[in-house]
Motif scaffolding. Structure first.
Motif, short mmCIF file in Angstrom:
data_model
loop_
_atom_site.label_atom_id
_atom_site.label_comp_id
_atom_site.label_asym_id
_atom_site.label_seq_id
_atom_site.Cartn_x
_atom_site.Cartn_y
_atom_site.Cartn_z
N VAL A 1 -1.70 -1.47 6.65
CA VAL A 1 -0.37 -1.68 6.11
C VAL A 1 -0.05 -3.17 6.21
O VAL A 1 -0.06 -3.74 7.31
N THR A 2 0.17 -3.80 5.07
CA THR A 2 0.51 -5.23 5.02
C THR A 2 2.02 -5.36 4.93
O THR A 2 2.66 -4.74 4.08
N ASP B 1 8.61 -6.45 2.77
CA ASP B 1 7.90 -5.73 1.71
C ASP B 1 6.67 -5.09 2.34
O ASP B 1 5.95 -5.74 3.14
N VAL B 2 6.42 -3.86 2.00
CA VAL B 2 5.35 -3.08 2.64
C VAL B 2 4.38 -2.59 1.58
O VAL B 2 4.78 -2.09 0.51
N GLU B 3 3.09 -2.74 1.85
CA GLU B 3 2.06 -2.24 0.96
C GLU B 3 0.94 -1.63 1.80
O GLU B 3 0.43 -2.27 2.73
N ALA B 4 0.59 -0.40 1.51
CA ALA B 4 -0.47 0.30 2.25
C ALA B 4 -1.72 0.40 1.39
O ALA B 4 -1.65 0.61 0.18
N ALA B 5 -2.88 0.22 2.04
CA ALA B 5 -4.15 0.30 1.33
C ALA B 5 -5.15 1.09 2.16
O ALA B 5 -5.24 0.91 3.39
N LEU B 6 -5.88 1.98 1.51
CA LEU B 6 -6.95 2.72 2.15
C LEU B 6 -8.21 1.85 2.11
O LEU B 6 -8.72 1.54 1.03
N PRO C 1 9.63 4.28 4.35
CA PRO C 1 8.54 5.16 3.93
C PRO C 1 7.33 4.35 3.48
O PRO C 1 7.46 3.34 2.79
N VAL C 2 6.15 4.80 3.88
CA VAL C 2 4.89 4.14 3.50
C VAL C 2 4.04 5.16 2.74
O VAL C 2 3.55 6.11 3.34
N PRO C 3 3.89 5.00 1.45
CA PRO C 3 3.05 5.94 0.70
C PRO C 3 1.57 5.69 0.98
O PRO C 3 1.05 4.62 0.64
N GLU D 1 -0.44 -7.47 9.51
CA GLU D 1 -1.10 -6.21 9.21
C GLU D 1 -1.10 -5.31 10.44
O GLU D 1 -1.27 -5.79 11.57
N VAL D 2 -0.90 -4.02 10.19
CA VAL D 2 -1.09 -3.01 11.22
C VAL D 2 -2.08 -1.99 10.65
O VAL D 2 -1.97 -1.57 9.50
N SER D 3 -3.09 -1.65 11.47
CA SER D 3 -4.17 -0.77 11.02
C SER D 3 -4.25 0.44 11.93
O SER D 3 -4.03 0.35 13.15
#
Length: 981
Positions: A398-399, A381-386, A453-455, A426-428
Motif C-alpha cells: 500500500v503506497t 492518497d492511497v494506492e494498493a498493488a498486488l 477503505p483500501v481496495p 509504503e506498508v506491506s
C-alpha cells in the motif's frame, strides 16, 4: 382602495459616454443606447451588455429583440448578439415596434408604412401614409398595438394590420409623441404637452412646459428639462423626480429603468433603493475547518422589500477559501435570514476575514479562526498493488502519499509507517489468497484518526500446469508449461517426478502475465515402458498428473522437432535431483510455440523483421497518395507484440508468423510545391527497434488545386470545396465527392458546371447530415473537372477540419476545439432546458489523438446530484467519440452554465482541459434554444494551442486571427481487410 402609488425613488446605477449622436429605445424590461457605428448598449436587470451590429445605424427600436435600420435594411438581433434576420425595405427612414401582433413598422420616404414580422422579417403589409406632401417626418412611435406617425401638425395612428385608427391635425407643429396604453401624449414645438384619449384622439388636457424630451410609461409620461425629470400622470398632475436634467430621456414601460442623456454622457437610473444600502450582514461562525461551512445572518434594515444576491468571499491571498454558490434572497423590512457557505480549503491554521457583499458593496464582515485539517483522510492518497503470489498468500503493498505539512502515521494489517510531509511511504503485508475481506488503512494526524477503505484486488484465476510429450522416440523430451494469469509475480518451487526415473525441482520467480517452459530431455530407455509424470507447484495446491505411453512420442522422420524454449540441443546432463537434465525458458508472451526446422538441431529459433516503405516518387500538388509500410517476418519463429510508430500514430500487431507479411497504409496530401519528405518511423519488437526509412518525393504543380474543409453547423456538416485553376486552360467543375468507396450517396453533381478561368478560384459549399465527417477529417474528398482538351478527370485530395459554429461565432450546437488539443467537446440539450425541470445536456468528447485514463467531471449550480462526481471514461481512440450526459435543473430564467473538466493521458503526456458549457433557458417547452448553447475552452493552455495554428493579421485597427491552411494532411493508419492483428 385605490391603486398603490408607484415607486418613484431611483438610484444611479452607472454612467458612461457614447457621444452626442446616440439613439435611445426601450421595451418593457430594457433600455437601449445605440451609436451610429453599430454599438448597442443594453441595460436591464442582468446589468449592462454590449452588442455590435453592422453600421451605420440610422434608427434603433426594441421589443424583446433589438431592431436597427441601416442603409434601407432592417436587422433583428438578440440581446446576446445573435443575428436573427435582415430584410431590405426600400426608402426606409424610421422604425418602431407596434407592441402587438409581433409587428415592426417601417416608415419610408415614398409615403408608405411597411409592417414586418418581428420573428422572421417577413413583410406583412404596406399601407399608404397620409400627408406625404408634408416635407419632414417629425416622429414615429409604437406601442400597445398602435404606431403613430407625426408630420408637421398631422398625427396619424395605424393598427397592427396597417389600418388607420385616427388622423388628427393639431394646432401646432409636433416635436415628439409618446404612445400610452389608453392615450397619446404629444409634445409640440412650442413646449406644450397635449394628452389625446383613445380611440378617437380627443384632447384630455393641455399644459405649458419647458420639456426638451418625453418618454412613455404604461399610462403616464416622464419629461426632462434643465431642472430635472418630472412625472406627469394621466390627469396632468406633475411630480418632480429627484433626478438631474438633460436633453434626452427614455425609460422602460414599467419605469424600472430610466436613461438620461446630457451632451455626450448617458446616465442609468434604476427604480428603488439599492439592496446594499438596506442590508446588514453578521458572520456567525468563529472557527472553520475544511468541509465545514461559514454561517452568515443577513437582515433587511430598510423600509421595504429587498431582493438581492449576496456573495460571501475571502481574499484570494488568505488561507481560507470558500466554495460560494450564487443565491438569491428576498427579505421584507426588519426580516432576517441565515445562509451557509461551504469551506473549500484551508491552507494553514490562523485567521481570515470573511466579507459579505451585494453588487460589489460590503454589507458586513467578520474574523474567522481557521483550522487546516478536519479529516486525516483528506490529506493522503492511497494506492494498493498486488506484488507477489507466494506460498504464504498474496503480498500487498500500500503506497501512501502525504500532502499535509506535518507527518501522518499509517497502519495496514499490522504493518505501520510514518509518512513525512510531501513524501510517499509504503506498508506491506501478506493476506490470504482465498480471503474476500474488506481492508482499510488507519491514518492518524495530530489527535485525529480516520479509516480509509483500501481496495485489494486478489487474483481470481489460478496458475496452470501442462505436461506434453515432445520430440520423437529417438530424441524424446518432456515439455512442462507453467502460466501465471495475473499481473503479480508468482514464486514457488516447481517439482517434476516420474517414480524413481525422474525427480527435478526448480525454484521459480515468474513475472506476472508470463509463462515458464521447462524442457526435460529423456532417453529411449526411459520412455520404453511409458511414464506417469506428476508436476506440482509446492505451496500453491497446484499439481498435474499425466500418463504417457511410448506412442506419445512420434517415431521420427527426417524433420527434427526442436524444443519450444528455443535453446540448444538437449543432453543427458544431470538435473538438480535426478538422472536427466532440463532446460527452462521464461516467455513474456503466450504465443511462443514449438517450431519445426530441417536444419541442424543446434539452430536458434528467432523472429526477424524486415521493414520497407512504398510511396510514389512524384505527386501533383494537393493530390492524395498512399504510403504503405510493409513488415515481413523473415525469421523462423513467431513475432509477437509489434508496434509500428509513424509520427504521432501507432499501430500494434499481435503476432506475425514466419514468412508472413503485413501492410499498413495511410493517405497523404501535400500542398507546397517542391521536394517533400515523409518522415521516418520505427517498428519495435522484443526490446529492439527498426527504422522505417524516410521517403523523399517531388510535389509538382498541376492543372487544378482543390482544398476541402469541413465545418459543423448544428446537426449538419458543411463541406467547402475551394477550387483554383492552376493550369492554362479554362475548366468546368462537374462533380463534388467525399470517400469514393462509399458510393453515389457521397457525391453531388453540379447541374450548372461552373466555369473556372485560369488563375481563378471558386468556392462551392454542400451540406450533409453526416455529422461524423466533421470529426473524421482528414478523409478523402475531391472534384471531377473537364477542360476543352481533356475528358472528365477526377482529382482526389484530403479534407481538412475547419471551425465549428462555436469557434466562429461563439454559439450554436457548441463545440470547443483547437488543432493541437487532444479532445474536442460539443454540447447540446436533448430537450429545451426550463426552470424547475430536469434537462439532459449531451456532451460529446471527440479525441484528436488516442486518450487513455480519461475522467470527466461536471460542476456548477445547475448540475443535479445525478451528474455530480468524477466519472471514468477510460480510453478513446483517435477519431472516436464518447457521449457524456450532464443532468441540470435551472433555478431561474436567463442563462445556465456549468464547468466540465477532463483529465487523461496521451503519448505526449498528461492532458487536462476545462470547458464552460452555457446556454439560454427556454420559457416554454416549445422554444428551441438548442443552437444557442455554446462551449468555451477556459483552461490556460487553450490560448497557446489556438495560437499554434493561427496567423495574426494586423489591419491597423483590430487584430484578427486567421487559421493557416495546412500544408500536409495525413489520415490515420489502416490495415487492409484480412490483415493479421
Amino acid at each position: 382602495m385605490g391603486a398603490p402609488e408607484p415607486d418613484r425613488s431611483y438610484s444611479e446605477v452607472t454612467q458612461f459616454s457614447l457621444g452626442t449622436d446616440t439613439m435611445l429605445a426601450a421595451d418593457t424590461s430594457a433600455v437601449v443606447v445605440a451609436t451610429p457605428s453599430g454599438r448597442l448598449t443594453v441595460i436591464n436587470d442582468d446589468g449592462r451588455s454590449t452588442v455590435s451590429v453592422d453600421g451605420p445605424v440610422d434608427a434603433v427600436a426594441a421589443e424583446r429583440y433589438l431592431f436597427t435600420l441601416s442603409d434601407e435594411t432592417v436587422r433583428a438581433t438578440t440581446t446576446s448578439g445573435i443575428e436573427l434576420w435582415t430584410t431590405p425595405v426600400e426608402a426606409a427612414t424610421a422604425i418602431a415596434p407596434v407592441g402587438a401582433g409581433g409587428v415592426l413598422a417601417c416608415v419610408t420616404d415614398d409615403g408608405r408604412v411597411v409592417g414586418l414580422d418581428t420573428e422572421t422579417g417577413t413583410k406583412l403589409y404596406s399601407a399608404e401614409r397620409p400627408h406625404t406632401d408634408v416635407s419632414e417626418l417629425a416622429a414615429i412611435v409604437g406601442g400597445h398595438g398602435r404606431v403613430v406617425v407625426a408630420a408637421w401638425s398631422f398625427l396619424t395612428a395605424f393598427d397592427d394590420t396597417g389600418e388607420v385608427l385616427f388622423d388628427r391635425n393639431l394646432d401646432g407643429a409636433i416635436a415628439q409623441v409618446a404612445v400610452l396604453e389608453t392615450a397619446v401624449v404629444v409634445r409640440l414645438k412650442d413646449g406644450r404637452l397635449v394628452r389625446l384619449a383613445m380611440p378617437d384622439a380627443n384632447q384630455v388636457w393641455r399644459q405649458d412646459t419647458d420639456a426638451r424630451d418625453i418618454t412613455a410609461l404604461r399610462n403616464d409620461v416622464i419629461v426632462i428639462d434643465d431642472d430635472g425629470l418630472r412625472y406627469v400622470d394621466e390627469h396632468g398632475t406633475v411630480d418632480q423626480l429627484s433626478l438631474p436634467g438633460g436633453d434626452a430621456v427614455t425609460a422602460t414601460n414599467e419605469g424600472s429603468f430610466i436613461v438620461t442623456g446630457d451632451g455626450g454622457t448617458q446616465t442609468v437610473f434604476q427604480q428603488g433603493v439599492p439592496a446594499a444600502a438596506a442590508l446588514n450582514a453578521t458572520v456567525l461562525t468563529d472557527r472553520a475547518r475544511a468541509d465545514e461551512s461559514i454561517r452568515v445572518q443577513i437582515t433587511n434594515t430598510g423600509p421595504g422589500r429587498v431582493e438581492a444576491s449576496p456573495s460571501v468571499e475571502t481574499d484570494a491571498s488568505t488561507s481560507l477559501q470558500l466554495d460560494d454558490d450564487h443565491r438569491s434572497i428576498t427579505l421584507d423590512s426588519d426580516e432576517s435570514t441565515e445562509i451557509t457557505v461551504p469551506v473549500k480549503s484551508v491552507d494553514e491554521s490562523g485567521e481570515a476575514t470573511v466579507t459579505v457583499a451585494v453588487d460589489g458593496t460590503t454589507i458586513g464582515d467578520g474574523i474567522v479562526e481557521t483550522v487546516r485539517y478536519s479529516d486525516p483522510a483528506t490529506v493522503v492518497d492511497v494506492e494498493a498493488a498486488l506484488k507477489r503470489v507466494t506460498e504464504d498468500g498474496a503480498a500487498v503493498v500500500v503506497t501512501v502519499s502525504n500532502s499535509a505539512d506535518v507527518p501522518v502515521n499509517v497502519a495496514f494489517e499490522g504493518a505501520t509507517d510514518t509518512v513525512q510531509p510531501g513524501d510517499e511511504g509504503e506498508v506491506s503485508t501478506t493476506v490470504p489468497l482465498e480471503n474476500d475481506a474488506d481492508y482499510s488503512l488507519s491514518v492518524t494526524l495530530d489527535d485525529q484518526s480516520a479509516d480509509i477503505p483500501v481496495p485489494v484486488s486478489l487474483p481470481s484465476d489460478r496458475p496452470s500446469l501442462t505436461i506434453t510429450a515432445g520430440g520423437d522416440q529417438s530424441n524424446p523430451f518432456l515439455d512442462v508449461l507453467l502460466e501465471a494469469p495475473f499481473e503479480a509475480t508468482l514464486t514457488g518451487t516447481l517439482v517434476i517426478e516420474a517414480d524413481e526415473r525422474l525427480h527435478i525441482e526448480r525454484d521459480l520467480e515468474l513475472p506476472g502475465g508470463s509463462r515458464f517452459q521447462l524442457v526435460v530431455p529423456l532417453t529411449e530407455s526411459v520412455i520404453a515402458s511409458g511414464m506417469d509424470v506428476t508436476t506440482r507447484l509446492s505451496g500453491h495446491d497446484l499439481s498435474e498428473r499425466t500418463s504417457l505411453s511410448v506412442e506419445a512420442w512420434d517415431r521420427g522422420s527426417e524433420t527434427e522437432t526442436v524444443p519450444s524454449h528455443g535453446g540448444t540441443e538437449a543432453t543427458d546432463a544431470p538435473g538438480r535431483s535426478g538422472q536427466i537434465g532440463a532446460q527452462g525458458h521464461t516467455a513474456d508472451s503466450k504465443d511462443d510455440s514449438p517450431s519445426t526446422l530441417t536444419d541442424s538441431p543446434n539452430a536458434t529459433l528467432t523472429p526477424s523483421l524486415h521493414v520497407e516503405r512504398e510511396a510514389p516518387e512524384s505527386i501533383q500538388r494537393g493530390q492524395r497518395f498512399t504510403e504503405t509500410v510493409i513488415v515481413t517476418n523473415v525469421g523462423t519463429r513467431t513475432a509477437s507484440d509489434i508496434t509500428i510508430a509513424l509520427g504521432d500514430q501507432q499501430y500494434r500487431i499481435d503476432r506475425l508468423e514466419p514468412d508472413q507479411r503485413f501492410e499498413l497504409e495511410r493517405d497523404h496530401a501535400l500542398f507546397d510545391v517542391g521536394e517533400a519528405e515523409v518522415a521516418d518511423g520505427t517498428v519495435a519488437h522484443d526490446g529492439t527497434s527498426k527504422e522505417v526509412p524516410p521517403h523523399t518525393l517531388t510535389v509538382e504543380p498541376g492543372p487544378i488545386l482543390a482544398r476541402v474543409t469541413t465545418n459543423l453547423h448544428g446537426q449538419m456538416t458543411a463541406l467547402s470545396f475551394e477550387c483554383t485553376n492552376t493550369g492554362d486552360q479554362p475548366c468546368r467543375i462537374g462533380v463534388l465527392g467525399v470517400n469514393p468507396h462509399e458510393g453515389a450517396d457521397a457525391t453531388w453533381t453540379l447541374d450548372d458546371s461552373p466555369e473556372l478561368e485560369p488563375g481563378g478560384t471558386l468556392t462551392i459549399e454542400r451540406q450533409t447530415d453526416r455529422t461524423d465527417l466533421a470529426s473524421a477529417a482528414p478523409f478523402v474528398a475531391g472534384v471531377r473537372y473537364v477542360t476543352p482538351d481533356t475528358d472528365p478527370t477526377s482529382y482526389w485530395t484530403l479534407a481538412a477540419q475547419g471551425k465549428t459554429d462555436n469557434e466562429v461565432s461563439g454559439t450554436g450546437n457548441g463545440t470547443a476545439q483547437t488543432s493541437n488539443t487532444a479532445l474536442r467537446l460539443g454540447a447540446q440539450p436533448r430537450s429545451p432546458p426550463m426552470v424547475g425541470r430536469n434537462s439532459a445536456i449531451e456532451c460529446t468528447l471527440t479525441a484528436g489523438t488516442t486518450v487513455t485514463d480519461l475522467t470527466v467531471e461536471a460542476v456548477g449550480d445547475a448540475v443535479t446530484p445525478l451528474s455530480t462526481g468524477e466519472r471514468d471514461i477510460g480510453r478513446i481512440a483517435a477519431g472516436d467519440a464518447e457521449n457524456y450526459v450532464v443532468d441540470i435543473e435551472p433555478t431561474e430564467q436567463g442563462t445556465a452554465s456549468f464547468t466540465l473538466t477532463t483529465s487523461g493521458s496521451t503519448q505526449e503526456g498528461d492532458v487536462d482541459h476545462t470547458y464552460r458549457v452555457s446556454g439560454p433557458i427556454a420559457e416554454d417547452a416549445g422554444e428551441d434554444v438548442a443552437d444557442e448553447w455554446s462551449v468555451t475552452r477556459t483552461d490556460s493552455q487553450s490560448s497557446d494551442d489556438e495560437r499554434a495554428d493561427e496567423e495574426v493579421i494586423d489591419d491597423g485597427q483590430d487584430t484578427l486571427r486567421e487559421q493557416v491552411p495546412p500544408t500536409h494532411l495525413v489520415t490515420s493508419c489502416r490495415a487492409p481487410e484480412g490483415s493479421p492483428r
